[in-house]
Design an enzyme around this catalytic site. Structure first.
Site, PDB file in Angstrom:
ATOM      1  N   ASP A 181      -1.601 -31.860 -17.906  1.00 56.13           N
ATOM      2  CA  ASP A 181      -1.367 -31.382 -16.716  1.00 56.13           C
ATOM      3  C   ASP A 181      -2.743 -30.757 -15.929  1.00 56.13           C
ATOM      4  OD1 ASP A 181      -0.622 -30.549 -14.096  1.00 56.13           O
ATOM      5  OD2 ASP A 181       1.106 -29.383 -14.921  1.00 56.13           O
ATOM      6  N   SER A 191      -0.087 -21.549 -12.200  1.00 58.51           N
ATOM      7  CA  SER A 191      -0.432 -22.820 -12.246  1.00 58.51           C
ATOM      8  C   SER A 191      -2.125 -23.387 -12.095  1.00 58.51           C
ATOM      9  CB  SER A 191       0.348 -23.903 -11.539  1.00 58.51           C
ATOM     10  OG  SER A 191       1.508 -23.700 -11.863  1.00 58.51           O
ATOM     11  N   HIS A 203      -0.648 -31.300 -11.116  1.00 54.90           N
ATOM     12  CA  HIS A 203       0.545 -30.999 -10.109  1.00 54.90           C
ATOM     13  C   HIS A 203      -0.031 -29.861  -9.024  1.00 54.90           C
ATOM     14  CE1 HIS A 203       1.440 -27.185 -12.325  1.00 54.90           C
ATOM     15  NE2 HIS A 203       1.744 -26.720 -11.265  1.00 54.90           N
TER      16      HIS A 203
END
Length: 734
Positions: free
Chosen positions: A215, A668, A80
């Site tokens: 991810d 992230s 992402h």
């Protein structure tokens, strides 16, 4: 009585056992004992040194974190986080979002886009004294002096154009640090799994656990043949980092100590209770309502037009993530009386102030701060709908271009940040990028929603109202917007770029409707900006005074003292561990490949690729299968929930795992490292119960969610056959 309250606060906030803290690297030696207790064997002094492994392998993306994993500039981050790069290269004829992408050779690695950057932090210097030099008692002058001092430091730091520097506020203006970062301007896409792997479970599973998300994505940094950063060119060569992370293919087990290095975006743990209540009662619900409307609109129009779906995929994913976070914060505030906990601590702090002769004078500053915060909240509510009413991408572009023309009449050092010479490359790149993330019908629809919301409330602005009003009752607002879009030239990239060289007079005599609107709204926008700066000047005195007393209060109670997250490099530590969830079920710390099959429905977002399902069905696990993810019960590490009621055998490849590290947005893509500093996973999310950690850290339920390195390697090895990349990695074994 006070001692009893302090003890209760310590227990309620988990101070006794908490792995709390988003620590600045220089602070590592001060918590060396805590790191050791968690099994972090790397010397604290080494972690404090940004020129040494592993910290010199950790990089920022400007909005996420990544890390070097090979001597050829290979970088790993979250799927992402690399979404814009994947979207940038996706077209109708090859949809890399849906199908994934793998470059088998470096010559096949496409540009991640003109705006993509890698930032390598090389130095962090305390410049508090320099920033605070010559401050005035006048709020606006105080703010402007702080900004001028910051810009002077930045200019000196950026004498080499290959570096990007910033001066960040820590502890709400009590301290300032100069951050020096090498900037890599040629970033390329290397390997991304399909979205049905990278975002398996989609928004439904977002912030939830158990998770089964792959991810991850690989990028690569390129530089000129002289080894220096350069814009994209086919002649560029892979960047050679000073170090790169080693991969531990054995991963981790429950109870293992881990730490995360990254760039957490923002937390509010030192904010006042009144600020939390405002966020809970007005700010988050208001933001969430707007996001939900925009999400519904983009999804509906995207389902009708695949081009819109591609162009707004990144925006949609970002908004959906924020929406879920706001809802999680609101649910968390209801489930746990965080306002009550903060109020109890605040009341105790006031008593401590009154009792400590050294800090008694700060009580008046505390009261002044509360008054200023009331002004700040009122100003935000007043501006909110007016600012949203200017949300059209074309109007935003027109405003930026006109502001640039205005700022260029000043000496470069006096220009607003974002409009100085140092900013022009990124400014140009943003103007070019608009073509790939803009659709006229979508932009108009979203803007019309914001304009209608503006018209439905009382905080009105005359300049905007004049534009919206029409003498002809037969002409609707939608009709009027159609006229604006049909007459503008800003949809043409060449014309947008040409406006960068136009002077103020050209803007003020332009017939382009968006340019005219930007000119009309300029004075009102500037007046509001000046009011914001004046208030910021007042807060730049009140907040540091408050923080000075708060830090003393925390130290008096032996509580951890670290700055709120502000997008700068931090380290947090913890252990691999599950937790007791709100539904009274114990969440095991690891998930398995079989969970993907169990969740698969064939319908997005639970639509795993057939190649993944086939590999799992055939139990083609290879060397990545793990028999057990738990410590020997006799081990000293087996001391918390992780070792209770464990399955007899794991017998699969771990997909995702939990740990108690203290993370937030911006973390992230952060590397998850074991006690020796080997890469064992990537941070990508938090559990739903833990969302409120931005305001309050609760150790019993605060868990971060990570992609297990063994799943990444399994995808590379058994599914996508990324043998060329595996050969680049350096492996270590337990």
């Amino acid at each position: 009585m006070r001692k009893a309250l302090v003890a209760a606060l310590m227990l309620s906030s988990g101070i006794v056992i908490a792995d709390e803290g988003q620590w600045q690297p220089y602070q590592m030696p001060s918590i060396a004992d805590k790191l050791s207790e968690r099994g972090i064997e790397i010397p604290a002094k080494q972690l404090a040194d940004l020129t040494q492994y592993p910290m010199n392998a950790v990089v920022g993306l400007g909005y996420c974190t990544a890390s070097f994993v090979s001597p050829q500039g290979l970088v790993v981050t979250n799927h992402h986080c690399a979404y814009r790069a994947i979207q940038y290269n996706s077209k109708k004829e090859h949809n890399y979002i849906a199908d994934g992408f793998l470059a088998k050779q470096q010559k096949d690695e496409p540009s991640a886009g003109p705006n993509e950057r890698l930032y390598i932090t090389e130095a962090v210097t305390d410049v508090s004294a320099e920033v605070k030099t010559g401050l005035s008692d006048d709020p606006l002058k105080r703010f402007e002096t702080i900004q001028a001092n910051r810009k002077a430091l930045i200019k000196e730091c950026e004498s080499d154009e290959n570096y990007r520097c910033s001066v960040r506020s820590f502890h709400n203006g009590l301290e300032y640090y100069l951050i020096k970062q090498l900037i890599i301007r040629d970033v390329r896409l290397v390997y991304a799994p399909p979205e049905s792997v990278g975002a398996f479970g989609g928004d439904i599973d977002n912030y939830e656990y158990p998770r089964h998300s792959g991810d991850f994505t690989f990028l690569r940094a390129y530089v000129g043949q002289d080894g220096k950063p350069a814009a994209y060119s086919e002649d560029n060569v892979p960047f050679k980092p000073k170090s790169y992370l080693k991969i531990n293919a054995d991963g981790v087990k429950a109870g293992d100590g881990v730490f995360v290095a990254g760039y957490p975006g923002s937390t509010s743990r030192y904010r006042l209770t009144s600020e939390l209540k405002f966020a809970s009662n007005w700010l988050y619900p208001t933001y969430a309502e707007r996001y939900q409307l925009r999400i519904d609109t983009i999804e509906a129009m995207g389902n009708q037009d695949s081009n819109i779906k591609l162009k707004y995929a990144g925006s949609l994913a970002s908004m959906a993530n924020r929406m879920k976070k706001y809802n999680g914060l609101l649910d968390g505030f209801k489930a746990t009386d965080i306002a009550g906990i903060k109020q109890a601590r605040e009341d105790d702090f006031r008593q401590w102030l009154a009792a400590d002769t050294q800090y008694q004078s700060y009580q008046a500053q505390f009261d002044k701060l509360e008054t200023l915060l009331i002004d700040q909240r009122h100003a935000l509510q007043t501006r909110y709908y007016f600012e949203n009413a200017q949300s059209s991408a074309l109007l935003s572009t027109a405003k930026q271009l006109y502001r640039l023309a205005k700022e260029k009449t000043k000496p470069d050092a006096q220009r607003e940040e974002g409009y100085q010479s140092r900013d022009m490359k990124m400014f140009t790149a943003r103007l070019k990028r608009l073509d790939r993330s803009f659709d006229l019908s979508m932009d108009k629809t979203l803007w019309l929603q914001d304009l209608n919301a503006y018209l439905a409330q009382d905080h009105r602005v005359e300049a905007l109202d004049k534009m919206l009003n029409s003498d002809d009752s037969n002409i609707t607002l939608s009709d009027k917007l159609d006229g604006l879009y049909s007459l503008t030239g800003l949809t043409d990239q060449a014309k947008r770029l040409a406006w960068m060289d136009a002077d103020v007079a050209a803007f003020e005599t332009s017939a382009d409707p968006f340019i005219r609107l930007a000119v009309t709204l300029y004075d009102t926008n500037m007046a509001q900006e000046t009011a914001q700066k004046t208030l910021a000047g007042k807060l730049s005195k009140a907040r540091p005074d408050y923080m000075e007393a708060v830090i003393a209060y925390y130290k008096a109670n032996n509580w951890p003292v670290y700055p709120d997250a502000n997008g700068t490099l931090r380290i947090t530590y913890g252990m691999v561990d599950g937790y007791q969830s709100k539904d009274a079920l114990y969440k095991q710390p690891f998930t398995r490949l079989e969970g993907i099959v169990a969740k698969h429905t064939g319908i997005a977002p639970f639509d795993a690729p057939q190649k993944v399902l086939d590999a799992i069905k055939a139990k083609r696990y290879g060397r990545h299968m793990v028999e057990s993810v738990y410590q020997d019960p006799a081990s000293w590490l087996c001391r918390l929930f992780s070792c209770l009621d464990k399955p007899e055998s794991f017998g699969s490849v771990p997909v995702n795992f939990l740990s108690s590290v203290d993370t937030t947005g911006g973390n992230s893509g952060s590397p998850v490292l074991n006690g020796q500093g080997d890469l064992v996973g990537l941070n990508f999310d938090s559990t739903y119960e833990a969302i409120t950690k931005d305001w309050f850290f609760n150790p019993t339920i605060t868990r971060a969610v990570h992609v297990d390195i063994r799943y990444i390697l399994w995808m590379m090895d058994e599914v996508d056959h990324a043998d060329n990349l595996i050969k680049e990695l350096e492996f270590v074994v337990n």
